[in-house]
Design an enzyme around this catalytic site. Structure first.
Site, PDB file in Angstrom:
ATOM      1  N   ASP A  71       0.878  -1.170   0.000  1.00 15.19           N
ATOM      2  CA  ASP A  71       0.000   0.000   0.000  1.00 15.19           C
ATOM      3  C   ASP A  71       0.916   1.221   0.000  1.00 15.19           C
ATOM      4  OD1 ASP A  71      -2.260   1.661   0.223  1.00 15.19           O
ATOM      5  OD2 ASP A  71      -2.083   1.691   2.406  1.00 15.19           O
ATOM      6  N   GLU A  88      -1.542  -1.436  -4.849  1.00 17.56           N
ATOM      7  CA  GLU A  88      -2.772  -0.690  -5.109  1.00 17.56           C
ATOM      8  C   GLU A  88      -2.549   0.310  -6.238  1.00 17.56           C
ATOM      9  OE1 GLU A  88      -5.787   0.450  -1.928  1.00 17.56           O
ATOM     10  OE2 GLU A  88      -4.752   2.338  -2.305  1.00 17.56           O
ATOM     11  N   ASP A 138      -2.184   0.920   7.610  1.00 16.90           N
ATOM     12  CA  ASP A 138      -1.460   0.806   6.339  1.00 16.90           C
ATOM     13  C   ASP A 138      -0.994  -0.629   6.092  1.00 16.90           C
ATOM     14  OD1 ASP A 138      -1.323   3.666   5.349  1.00 16.90           O
ATOM     15  OD2 ASP A 138      -0.479   3.896   7.359  1.00 16.90           O
TER      16      ASP A 138
END
Length: 175
Positions: free
Chosen positions: A8, A67, A139
């Site tokens: 991420d 992502e 996160d």
């Protein structure tokens, strides 16, 4: 059996999550955050690149998932996020890993069951799916969710290949 590294990306905090996927069995390996703070941007990117290279060297993942960039309201933030993604992607590519990208909506849909899930729902489902004793940091949970999404996608592709199904207009169709 595959080890999957989910990332991420962020210009200040980049989450990472490592899982082992064997069929429907999922095993938590590691997760955490690469915190780069207020350093100049070039140093932040170098830290992200190097930290992921160390993780890749240690765990030797076969799969890398990250992502996709979403359209941010602030162009400067979007550019910085894109640079962080670039550092992560190059780190994976330098190690010979194929890069798989998923939108935030795809990740939430795969892990929570709805593309509009919030961070606490993602954390809860990551904890439940991986049998963790406590919720991972936000996160890190997002990175683990990205890895889980990739594992689910791999399983879907394998099922389709075995059954001869085809994807058309987002649906699996049997011959």
């Amino acid at each position: 059996m595959a080890i999957i590294l989910g990332v991420d990306p962020g210009s200040r905090i980049t989450g990472y999550g490592l899982i082992r996927s064997e069929g429907r069995l999922l095993e938590y390996l590691d997760s955490g955050c690469i915190r780069v703070g207020e350093k100049p941007m070039a140093e932040r990117l170098q830290t992200i690149f190097h930290s992921l290279a160390v993780l890749i060297g240690e765990y030797r993942p076969e799969e890398f998932a990250i992502e996709q960039v979403f359209m941010a309201r602030n162009p400067d933030s979007a550019l910085k996020l894109g640079q962080a993604r670039g550092a992560a992607i190059v780190s994976a590519a330098n190690s010979g890993l194929a890069v798989h990208e998923y939108s935030a909506r795809q990740v939430k849909q795969a892990v929570v069951g709805t593309g509009g899930a919030d961070k606490s729902q993602v954390q809860h489902m990551v904890q439940a799916l991986l049998g963790l004793s406590r919720k991972p940091q936000a996160d890190a949970a997002d990175a683990l969710a990205i890895a889980l999404c990739h594992a689910h996608m791999n399983q879907s592709v394998l099922r389709m290949a075995r059954t001869g199904g085809k994807v058309r207009s987002g649906r699996v169709r049997q011959p």
